[in-house]
Design a protein around this motif. Structure first.
Motif, short mmCIF file in Angstrom:
data_model
loop_
_atom_site.label_atom_id
_atom_site.label_comp_id
_atom_site.label_asym_id
_atom_site.label_seq_id
_atom_site.Cartn_x
_atom_site.Cartn_y
_atom_site.Cartn_z
N THR A 152 0.80 -1.23 0.00
CA THR A 152 0.00 0.00 0.00
C THR A 152 0.83 1.27 0.00
OG1 THR A 152 -0.11 -0.01 2.41
CG2 THR A 152 -1.88 -1.14 1.25
N GLY A 153 2.12 1.19 0.18
CA GLY A 153 2.95 2.38 0.27
C GLY A 153 3.30 2.97 -1.07
N SER A 154 3.86 4.18 -1.02
CA SER A 154 4.33 4.82 -2.25
C SER A 154 5.55 4.05 -2.77
CB SER A 154 4.69 6.27 -1.98
OG SER A 154 5.78 6.35 -1.09
N PHE A 155 5.85 4.25 -4.03
CA PHE A 155 6.93 3.52 -4.70
C PHE A 155 7.85 4.53 -5.36
CE2 PHE A 155 8.69 1.43 -8.47
CZ PHE A 155 9.18 0.25 -7.93
N GLU A 156 9.13 4.53 -4.97
CA GLU A 156 10.10 5.45 -5.55
C GLU A 156 11.34 4.68 -5.97
OE1 GLU A 156 13.09 9.07 -4.22
OE2 GLU A 156 11.46 8.49 -2.88
N VAL A 157 11.63 4.64 -7.26
CA VAL A 157 12.82 3.96 -7.77
C VAL A 157 14.04 4.83 -7.47
CG1 VAL A 157 14.00 3.10 -9.84
CG2 VAL A 157 11.54 2.78 -9.57
N LEU A 158 15.10 4.21 -6.98
CA LEU A 158 16.35 4.91 -6.69
C LEU A 158 17.35 4.66 -7.81
CD1 LEU A 158 16.67 3.92 -2.93
CD2 LEU A 158 15.81 6.06 -3.87
N HIS A 159 18.13 5.68 -8.11
CA HIS A 159 19.13 5.55 -9.17
C HIS A 159 20.30 4.70 -8.70
CE1 HIS A 159 21.65 6.48 -12.57
NE2 HIS A 159 22.60 6.83 -11.73
N SER A 160 20.71 3.79 -9.56
CA SER A 160 21.90 2.98 -9.32
C SER A 160 22.73 2.98 -10.60
CB SER A 160 21.50 1.54 -8.96
OG SER A 160 22.63 0.71 -8.98
N GLU A 161 24.02 3.21 -10.46
CA GLU A 161 24.91 3.19 -11.62
C GLU A 161 25.00 1.79 -12.22
OE1 GLU A 161 26.45 5.66 -13.26
OE2 GLU A 161 25.58 7.14 -11.91
N ASN A 162 24.72 0.77 -11.42
CA ASN A 162 24.81 -0.61 -11.87
C ASN A 162 23.46 -1.02 -12.47
OD1 ASN A 162 24.93 -3.42 -12.10
ND2 ASN A 162 26.28 -3.61 -10.34
N PRO A 163 23.40 -1.29 -13.77
CA PRO A 163 22.12 -1.63 -14.41
C PRO A 163 21.56 -2.99 -13.97
CG PRO A 163 23.91 -1.87 -15.97
CD PRO A 163 24.51 -1.27 -14.72
N SER A 164 22.36 -3.80 -13.28
CA SER A 164 21.90 -5.10 -12.80
C SER A 164 21.20 -5.02 -11.44
CB SER A 164 23.07 -6.07 -12.69
OG SER A 164 23.64 -6.31 -13.95
N VAL A 165 21.18 -3.84 -10.86
CA VAL A 165 20.60 -3.66 -9.53
C VAL A 165 19.36 -2.77 -9.61
CG1 VAL A 165 21.01 -2.76 -7.21
CG2 VAL A 165 22.82 -4.00 -8.40
N LEU A 166 18.29 -3.26 -9.02
CA LEU A 166 17.05 -2.49 -8.89
C LEU A 166 16.90 -2.11 -7.42
CD1 LEU A 166 14.28 -1.40 -9.83
CD2 LEU A 166 13.37 -3.69 -9.38
N ALA A 167 16.81 -0.82 -7.15
CA ALA A 167 16.63 -0.34 -5.78
C ALA A 167 15.43 0.60 -5.75
CB ALA A 167 17.88 0.39 -5.30
N TYR A 168 14.63 0.46 -4.69
CA TYR A 168 13.47 1.34 -4.55
C TYR A 168 13.07 1.48 -3.10
CZ TYR A 168 11.02 -3.17 -4.60
OH TYR A 168 10.61 -4.46 -4.34
N LEU A 169 12.31 2.53 -2.82
CA LEU A 169 11.77 2.79 -1.49
C LEU A 169 10.28 2.58 -1.51
CD1 LEU A 169 13.52 6.14 -0.48
CD2 LEU A 169 13.93 3.90 0.51
N ARG A 170 9.77 2.00 -0.44
CA ARG A 170 8.32 1.92 -0.19
C ARG A 170 8.08 2.71 1.09
NH1 ARG A 170 5.32 -1.67 -3.51
NH2 ARG A 170 3.73 -0.21 -2.80
N CYS A 171 7.24 3.73 1.02
CA CYS A 171 6.96 4.59 2.16
C CYS A 171 5.48 4.55 2.46
CB CYS A 171 7.39 6.02 1.89
SG CYS A 171 9.14 6.19 1.52
N SER A 172 5.16 4.50 3.74
CA SER A 172 3.76 4.46 4.16
C SER A 172 3.06 5.76 3.81
CB SER A 172 3.68 4.22 5.67
OG SER A 172 2.33 4.24 6.08
N ARG A 173 1.82 5.65 3.43
CA ARG A 173 1.01 6.83 3.10
C ARG A 173 0.14 7.25 4.28
NH1 ARG A 173 -0.79 4.89 -2.92
NH2 ARG A 173 1.19 5.31 -3.89
N GLU A 174 0.18 6.47 5.36
CA GLU A 174 -0.64 6.78 6.54
C GLU A 174 0.03 7.89 7.34
OE1 GLU A 174 -3.55 5.19 7.03
OE2 GLU A 174 -3.15 4.10 5.17
N GLU A 175 -0.77 8.82 7.87
CA GLU A 175 -0.22 9.94 8.63
C GLU A 175 0.43 9.50 9.94
OE1 GLU A 175 -2.92 13.16 9.19
OE2 GLU A 175 -3.49 13.18 7.09
#
Length: 129
Positions: free
Chosen positions: A31-54
């Motif tokens: 249910t959280g927000s989804f933010e892809v993080l930049h990585s110089e390595n194209p073989s790595v996928l990094a992202y943040l999931r953040c709660s939307r609840e106050e």
């Protein structure tokens, strides 16, 4: 068979149970927000999931190696400086995030899921979540 896997704590069955337990404990995965993080390595996928609840400030950092080979990864996490990553499956604290790039090495097809908590320095000089 299932009976044999039930007796083996390192079996695929127990691994799936651990992953499902983590998913239930951290609903931010669904249910959280989804933010892809930049990585110089194209073989790595990094992202943040953040709660939307106050009333919930849960943040989960996910880093995945999509390669059959071990991969290094530098993540620019300066906006999260002062947070302490705690790996979700083993509850192992990793080094605190600072202003410099955060370096992680991933095993083949490996991944890390971290919950990010505020780091508090103890009088002994140790950093505790």
């Amino acid at each position: 068979n299932v009976e044999a896997q039930q007796h083996d704590k390192s079996s695929f069955l127990h691994w799936v149970k651990r992953m499902l337990a983590v998913r239930r404990e951290f609903p931010v995965f669904g249910t959280g927000s989804f933010e892809v993080l930049h990585s110089e390595n194209p073989s790595v996928l990094a992202y943040l999931r953040c709660s939307r609840e106050e009333d919930d400030d849960t943040t989960v950092l996910c880093v995945h190696n999509l390669s059959q080979f071990p991969q290094p990864c530098e993540l620019m996490l300066g906006n999260l400086a002062g947070k302490l990553p705690i790996e979700l499956t083993g509850r192992v604290p990793f080094p605190e995030i600072g202003e410099l790039p955060y370096f992680i090495t991933l095993p083949p097809y490996g991944f890390y899921w971290f919950t990010l908590v505020d780091a508090v320095e103890e009088p002994s000089g140790r950093i505790e979540p």
